[in-house]
Design an enzyme around this catalytic site. Sequence first.
Site, short mmCIF file in Angstrom:
data_model
loop_
_atom_site.label_atom_id
_atom_site.label_comp_id
_atom_site.label_asym_id
_atom_site.label_seq_id
_atom_site.Cartn_x
_atom_site.Cartn_y
_atom_site.Cartn_z
N LYS A 282 43.69 -7.58 -61.97
CA LYS A 282 44.01 -8.90 -61.00
C LYS A 282 45.41 -9.57 -61.31
O LYS A 282 45.24 -10.51 -62.37
CB LYS A 282 42.76 -9.95 -60.96
CG LYS A 282 42.95 -10.73 -59.82
CD LYS A 282 42.85 -10.04 -58.56
CE LYS A 282 43.27 -10.65 -57.33
NZ LYS A 282 43.17 -10.14 -56.03
N SER B 189 43.00 -7.76 -51.32
CA SER B 189 42.36 -8.91 -51.82
C SER B 189 41.65 -9.75 -50.69
O SER B 189 40.99 -9.12 -49.92
CB SER B 189 43.18 -9.64 -52.59
OG SER B 189 42.65 -10.51 -53.70
#
Length: 636
Positions: free
Chosen positions: A197, A416
């Site tokens: 991430k 995402s």
Amino acid sequence: MKQFLTAIAANLLTIAICVVGGILLIVGIAASAGSKAPVEVADGSVLVIDLDRAFSDRPAETKPGSFLDDALSAGRGGAIPLRAATIALKAAADDDRISGILLRGSISADGYASGFAALRELRAAIATFRQSKKPVHAYLVNPDTRDYYVASAASVVTLDPFGSLLMPGLASEQVFFTGMFEKYGIGMQVSRVGRFKAAVEPFTRQEMSPENRLQTESYLGDLWSEVKRGVAQSRGIDTVALQTIVDTQGIILAADAKAAKLVDRIAYFDDVLDDLQKLASAARSADGAKPSAKDSTRAAEMARLLDRPTLPQITLGEYAPIAVAKDRSFSASQTIAIVYAEGDIVDGEGGDGTIGGASMARELRRVRNDAKVKAVVLRVNSPGGSAIASEQIQRELTLIAKKKPIVVSMGTVAASGGYWISTAAVRVFAQPNTITGSIGVFSLVPNIKTLANRNGVTFDTVKTGRYADLFSIARPRSEAELAVLQRGTDAVYEAFITRVSTARKLTPDSVRAIAEGRVWSGDDAMRIGLVDSMGGLDAALKSAATLAKITGDYDVREYPRVKSATEKLTDMLDNKPTPVAAAIRAASPAGANALLSGRGPASSLARDITHELDVLLRYNDPRGVYARMPFVLRIH
């Protein structure tokens, strides 16, 4: 006092005159908007596709723009809806008035328009047009990889003698602000779930993490492979030979490009116009048509475009609304809705370039309650954003799915939060060069304690609970407070995992193995089960029709609806420039405008830095938790 009052009165009168004059000007323009002559397509017309105009995922208009629409769409804002472009190319193939196509200009990718997945759909539409045996001429001066990727699909590719092919491969350059923040005393504390991430890295590191570098190399390699496949297939060359010339030259001179069969000829623009002139004349002769007075007038009006008054021509922007209107089936009793979600996902109403959780949910409720809508295609072109806004949108989509099938069509990026909202679909389509995945979340909390203290500003607090000032930016978080933030981030991540697991019929553990915030290409996403099929928007529409058991004709409605010229003008007056861009322009108006709207590497970097800082200011999730991928679209 009298002089003072007189001056005030004079100023008020001046302001009143300006306001009234402005209103009259607007009314006059709006009135003239409806009087614009309808677009006529002359026999033998060349369809001109200007690559300078971006191709975006938004609803298509069914009538040509008015004078006011054209004025408001000038410059970078005048994007052409991708679906409108593909419909126009299909219509042009069967339109006896269209003699061929001219591709020209250079793509300036800014934001999420004209990404590689969108360009792949455009290339496919060009290939379909070529089946009509009508020629597609591409004229290039200094094309980069995106330009050439599209132009290589043409039947004749011409490179200017003084031009070159700027095709050294693809690179992703990511911007890091950590050193600057430290210099000015701004601290950043994060909690995140997912080793890959990387959305927080621009604010916490000064270079890519090993995990981020690994995933970037992987998806960038897949994107480049798709470019090579497309070019090699269109040009009839080998991918190995293409890679060799790219690696040995980088900037390929005109003679070398022709020798490598990357272009068909080296010639000036007037030579291309001569060919198009002959093409148009031949088309007229074949039809036995003579230029009418209306056609002659039209050609004269179009002289401004190609500076060739006798060449009949029409722009894609003018032709597309005509084609879209003819493609509609207004009398059909059944409808499929296309809902566009392009931009960063933010809490609330959103605005230009963003998807507001509240506004999108409201739009989806209209679709759900419309009895004529039998199926929904969600076109996603978003890197994500606010977790709460993503959940708000996903909830409305889930309610729709109980009544009618939802199919997702992924554009250039659907990652995402963009993937979060895709989990409501029964089927997911992507392109090989789509960027998706990034199943992970993070929380980012800044503090300005050092910056404030350096300038003599201090803070003091009174509170009624241990964590009452948890989100204060006046100081850094304690270990206990960071644990609270991490617990909230973990909970959102588990919710994300659950939604993906349920939607993709995978076990939670198998989702965790492919999650960790990692970004995947469309090819890889299909291999690991995040995507069902390869295909564009048309494939998604056909799938939705099949799933809804629609027989016969059906209409396609697109949402959110296209705003009127008056609404666009109102938005223009209401919506100020993004904070960072506004500050840059205030410091140096002329220089900033030139820098932010230019095409060179400095302009590209300036736009990316501005975008990243603006994204930071758009982080408005009430809980401070975000599902967003890094801004990786700076691919050149």
